[in-house]
Enzyme design. Structure first.
Site, PDB file in Angstrom:
ATOM      1  CB  CYS A 177      -0.918   0.016   1.218  1.00 25.87           C
ATOM      2  SG  CYS A 177      -2.072  -1.373   1.287  1.00 25.87           S
ATOM      3  CG  ASP A 232      -4.436  -9.142  -1.467  1.00 26.46           C
ATOM      4  OD1 ASP A 232      -5.028  -8.951  -0.388  1.00 26.46           O
ATOM      5  OD2 ASP A 232      -3.630  -8.330  -1.962  1.00 26.46           O
ATOM      6  CG  ASN A 243      -0.631  -8.136   8.146  1.00 27.29           C
ATOM      7  OD1 ASN A 243       0.440  -8.618   8.459  1.00 27.29           O
ATOM      8  ND2 ASN A 243      -0.759  -7.260   7.163  1.00 27.29           N
ATOM      9  CD1 TRP A 256     -25.977  18.636  17.204  1.00 27.96           C
ATOM     10  CD2 TRP A 256     -26.211  16.431  16.930  1.00 27.96           C
ATOM     11  NE1 TRP A 256     -27.005  18.229  18.009  1.00 27.96           N
ATOM     12  CE2 TRP A 256     -27.180  16.875  17.863  1.00 27.96           C
ATOM     13  CE3 TRP A 256     -26.160  15.073  16.599  1.00 27.96           C
ATOM     14  CZ2 TRP A 256     -28.088  16.026  18.470  1.00 27.96           C
ATOM     15  CZ3 TRP A 256     -27.068  14.224  17.198  1.00 27.96           C
ATOM     16  CH2 TRP A 256     -28.015  14.692  18.123  1.00 27.96           C
ATOM     17  NE  ARG A 290     -30.286  15.534  14.540  1.00 28.49           N
ATOM     18  CZ  ARG A 290     -30.170  16.830  14.842  1.00 28.49           C
ATOM     19  NH1 ARG A 290     -29.004  17.341  15.190  1.00 28.49           N
ATOM     20  NH2 ARG A 290     -31.238  17.602  14.802  1.00 28.49           N
TER      21      ARG A 290
END
Length: 460
Positions: A47, A290, A312, A441, A449
């Protein structure tokens, strides 16, 4: 005797994690471990390759967590540059080839672990095997790309595909001073997101100077007299000049050996296992990383989700089983994060398309808020999209695109998905608050919500 068969990226995640865990549980005198790896490197971060290419990571070796020599020091007989070319489950043996000498030999095993990884999708089209065309999956792939960039006569790059790797490699090439064009078939880049959220990624790429061409069918790579890539051709008759071509179409499980040996494969071609990562119907064979399919806990079916985090964990589970213990891998909710420029990208659970394919009725809610209190310096916008089951309000998926702090907010949703929470329950979550970190929020709660209102409005 435990034999671990690695190939491609097999020495990077699940395989060596399994070998290390088994060694922790069993001493050298109790368990012989032999590992085959086709490449030269082990236990590295695939990665991280785009960040090495882009210059954010200085050296290749910075991506390596444990070298072959370090594994061997732990009584793991690691054989690099060795490829397994045949599996014989009935005879409990594998045929391995030394890639330097070409010699082959059969080796018997008591327990076998397959961690053959995945490979970049390379279209069966003219020119895709030419010099200057690169898939990115291993450190060797990254080194070949770096060499190609150093030899390139110009500074034009074409990226084919706009998935995670495609987008990350486009940014890396831009950081290296290349003129970058991304060609992709979808309506927007990042098909792992719904198109409305992918549009935000498209805008960020354009602002960075990366050209994106959507709804484009690539027909081949054109080459010069030396057989090197010079342009990418499309079905529309366009040619996009390229001194280097990078494949960002995605990856597919590397399971040709498993298929030839009659091991069970799923719809995407990944190996099928039980919860202990043991190959179905084969008591002394495990598989992870993979090359396998895993259970999607939201959709309730197996799918291919190639991520280092899973690999892993698979290795830990497999190593426990091989070492005489017991562990399970229950499944995934499909959490992934990435970035392009300063834009953070995250998703977990189902997209609209996934929910439709699973036969689920759902509602959506999309909100735009800020990553901090609006009055706090450098507050940045963040868009959150939430899917909920229409009748029950069960959370089905979340996508987040925005500024700093956007990506890791998806972890709240990943936990909620794993717990089977409803959006109504999510509204009451006691999340941390301070102006430098969140509005009163949090954007995830604001989306919850709105999703609650959508569920109530939809009725039964």
């Amino acid at each position: 005797m435990f034999r671990y068969r690695g190939g491609g990226g097999g020495g990077a995640g699940a395989g060596m994690s399994a070998a290390s865990q088994a060694r922790r549980l069993k001493g050298a005198g109790e368990l012989e471990i032999v590992a085959f790896e086709r490449g030269r490197f082990t236990s590295y971060s695939a990665c991280g390759i785009p960040y090495w290419v882009g210059g954010l990571v200085a050296e290749r070796d910075d991506l390596i967590a444990r070298t072959p020599e370090e594994h061997r020091a732990r009584a793991i007989d690691l054989r690099t540059r060795t490829e397994v070319v045949e599996l014989d489950p009935a005879g409990s043996r594998v045929r391995a080839r030394d890639l330097d000498s070409g010699s082959e030999s059969w080796m018997h095993y008591d327990k076998l672990v397959l961690a053959t990884g995945a490979r970049p999708v390379r279209p069966r089209l003219p020119g895709f095997g030419a010099q200057g065309v690169h898939g990115i999956q291993t450190l060797d792939d990254g080194r070949r790309l770096m060499d190609s960039l150093e030899r390139a006569r110009g500074r034009r790059a074409v990226v084919v595909g706009a998935g995670y790797i495609g987008v990350e490699m486009a940014e890396a090439l831009k950081l290296r001073g290349y003129e970058v064009t991304v060609l992709h078939r979808g309506e927007q880049p990042m098909a792992t997101l719904d198109p409305d959220m992918g549009g935000l990624v498209h805008t960020a790429m354009n602002l960075m100077g990366i050209r994106t061409v959507a709804r484009t069918e690539v027909t081949g790579v054109l080459t010069d007299e030396a057989g090197r890539a010079r342009a990418v051709a499309t079905a529309a008759g366009e040619e996009y000049p390229a001194d280097v071509v990078v494949l960002g179409i995605g990856v597919e499980p590397r399971t040709a050996l498993a298929r030839a040996a009659g091991l069970p494969l799923g719809s995407s071609g990944g190996i099928l296992t039980d919860l202990s990562m043991r190959v179905r119907g084969h008591g002394n064979v495990w598989a992870g990383g993979d090359c396998v399919e895993v259970l999607d806990l939201v959709a309730g079916r197996t799918r291919h989700v190639p991520l280092g985090t899973h690999a892993n964990k698979h290795g830990q589970v497999i190593g426990s089983g091989v070492g005489g213990g017991y562990a399970t891998f229950p499944g995934v909710v499909g959490t992934a994060v990435s970035k392009v420029c300063d834009l953070e990208i995250a998703r977990t659970g189902l997209r609209e398309r996934d929910a439709l394919e699973a036969g689920l009725r759902f509602v959506t809610a999309t909100v735009t808020s800020t990553n901090t209190a609006g009055y706090y310096p450098r507050a940045a916008e963040m868009t959150v999209k939430m899917l909920a089951e229409r009748r029950t309000g069960r959370l089905l998926g979340v996508q987040i695109v925005g500024g700093a702090g956007a990506a890791k907010r998806v972890d709240v949703a990943a936990v909620a998905l794993t717990a089977g929470m409803t959006v109504d329950q999510m509204v009451s979550l006691d999340l941390g608050y301070a102006p430098p970190f969140s509005p009163v929020w949090d954007p995830v709660l604001v989306a919850a919500r709105k999703a609650v209102s959508a569920v109530r409005a939809a009725g039964v």
